[in-house]
Scaffold this motif. Structure first.
Motif, mmCIF file in Angstrom:
data_model
loop_
_atom_site.group_PDB
_atom_site.id
_atom_site.type_symbol
_atom_site.label_atom_id
_atom_site.label_comp_id
_atom_site.label_asym_id
_atom_site.label_seq_id
_atom_site.Cartn_x
_atom_site.Cartn_y
_atom_site.Cartn_z
ATOM 1 N N HIS A 1 -8.251 5.453 -4.567
ATOM 2 C CA HIS A 1 -6.981 5.971 -4.044
ATOM 3 C C HIS A 1 -7.150 6.513 -2.627
ATOM 4 N N GLU A 2 -8.327 7.057 -2.331
ATOM 5 C CA GLU A 2 -8.586 7.558 -0.981
ATOM 6 C C GLU A 2 -8.757 6.411 0.007
ATOM 7 N N VAL A 3 -9.296 5.301 -0.444
ATOM 8 C CA VAL A 3 -9.425 4.122 0.422
ATOM 9 C C VAL A 3 -8.035 3.671 0.874
ATOM 10 N N ILE A 4 -7.109 3.657 -0.073
ATOM 11 C CA ILE A 4 -5.732 3.276 0.274
ATOM 12 C C ILE A 4 -5.142 4.267 1.267
ATOM 13 N N ARG A 5 -5.346 5.561 1.038
ATOM 14 C CA ARG A 5 -4.808 6.583 1.944
ATOM 15 C C ARG A 5 -5.427 6.459 3.326
ATOM 16 N N TYR A 6 -6.744 6.312 3.422
ATOM 17 C CA TYR A 6 -7.402 6.162 4.720
ATOM 18 C C TYR A 6 -6.844 4.953 5.462
ATOM 19 N N LEU B 1 0.819 -1.207 0.000
ATOM 20 C CA LEU B 1 0.000 0.000 0.000
ATOM 21 C C LEU B 1 0.857 1.263 0.000
ATOM 22 N N PHE B 2 2.047 1.178 0.558
ATOM 23 C CA PHE B 2 2.924 2.345 0.616
ATOM 24 C C PHE B 2 3.457 2.747 -0.765
ATOM 25 N N ALA B 3 3.297 1.895 -1.755
ATOM 26 C CA ALA B 3 3.740 2.238 -3.113
ATOM 27 C C ALA B 3 2.807 3.267 -3.751
ATOM 28 N N CYS B 4 1.582 3.369 -3.260
ATOM 29 C CA CYS B 4 0.601 4.304 -3.823
ATOM 30 C C CYS B 4 1.007 5.741 -3.505
ATOM 31 N N TYR B 5 1.158 6.547 -4.541
ATOM 32 C CA TYR B 5 1.493 7.954 -4.306
ATOM 33 C C TYR B 5 0.331 8.889 -4.635
ATOM 34 N N GLN B 6 -0.874 8.355 -4.636
ATOM 35 C CA GLN B 6 -2.095 9.133 -4.721
ATOM 36 C C GLN B 6 -2.244 9.938 -6.007
#
Length: 137
Positions: free
Chosen positions: A50-55, A26-31
């Motif tokens: 993308h917000e689901v991953i950030r939350y 999940l940390f690979a996601c840069y939004q």
């Protein structure tokens, strides 16, 4: 809304469980938002993929598990094909569905016959479809 970031929150149990179930970092996601922009059902989602991953990464477990995004995910893989970091976002959404069902039953597996009728009526069928896919080779 004030969000307090701590090492414990960022490395929450939910984030660890989603990464374990999905096999995705999940940390690979840069939004960048490409997943949300390409999602055919994003118009009906409370927040974008993308917000689901950030939350999830921010440790906002109650907030992320309350939204309809991962229940509405059609697993069409459009988001996955658009991700510049190669994250299988559909698999992450699937992992969130599994995490909710596992949390309800407090087990690492699901037996549909043991879920209450009330719960079965409220949970979208995609949750069960994705759950059964886990046991197919």
């Amino acid at each position: 809304m004030k969000i307090e970031l701590t090492r414990h929150k960022v490395h929450s149990e939910l984030a660890k469980k989603v990464e374990l179930i999905s096999g995705q970092n999940l940390f690979a996601c840069y939004q960048c938002g490409n997943c949300t922009a390409g999602c055919p059902v994003a118009f009906a989602m409370e927040i974008g993929p993308h917000e689901v991953i950030r939350y999830t990464l921010l440790g906002l477990e109650e907030e992320v598990l309350r939204v309809n995004t991962f229940w509405l995910c059609a697993s069409c893989l459009q988001c996955t094909s658009r991700c510049p970091k190669g994250i299988d976002i559909a698999r992450v959404m699937d992992a969130l569905r599994m995490a909710v069902l596992r949390k309800k039953e407090r087990k690492d597996y699901i037996q549909i016959s043991q879920l209450s009728e009330d719960f079965l009526e409220r949970v979208p069928q995609i949750a069960f479809i994705s759950g059964f896919r886990k046991f197919l080779s």
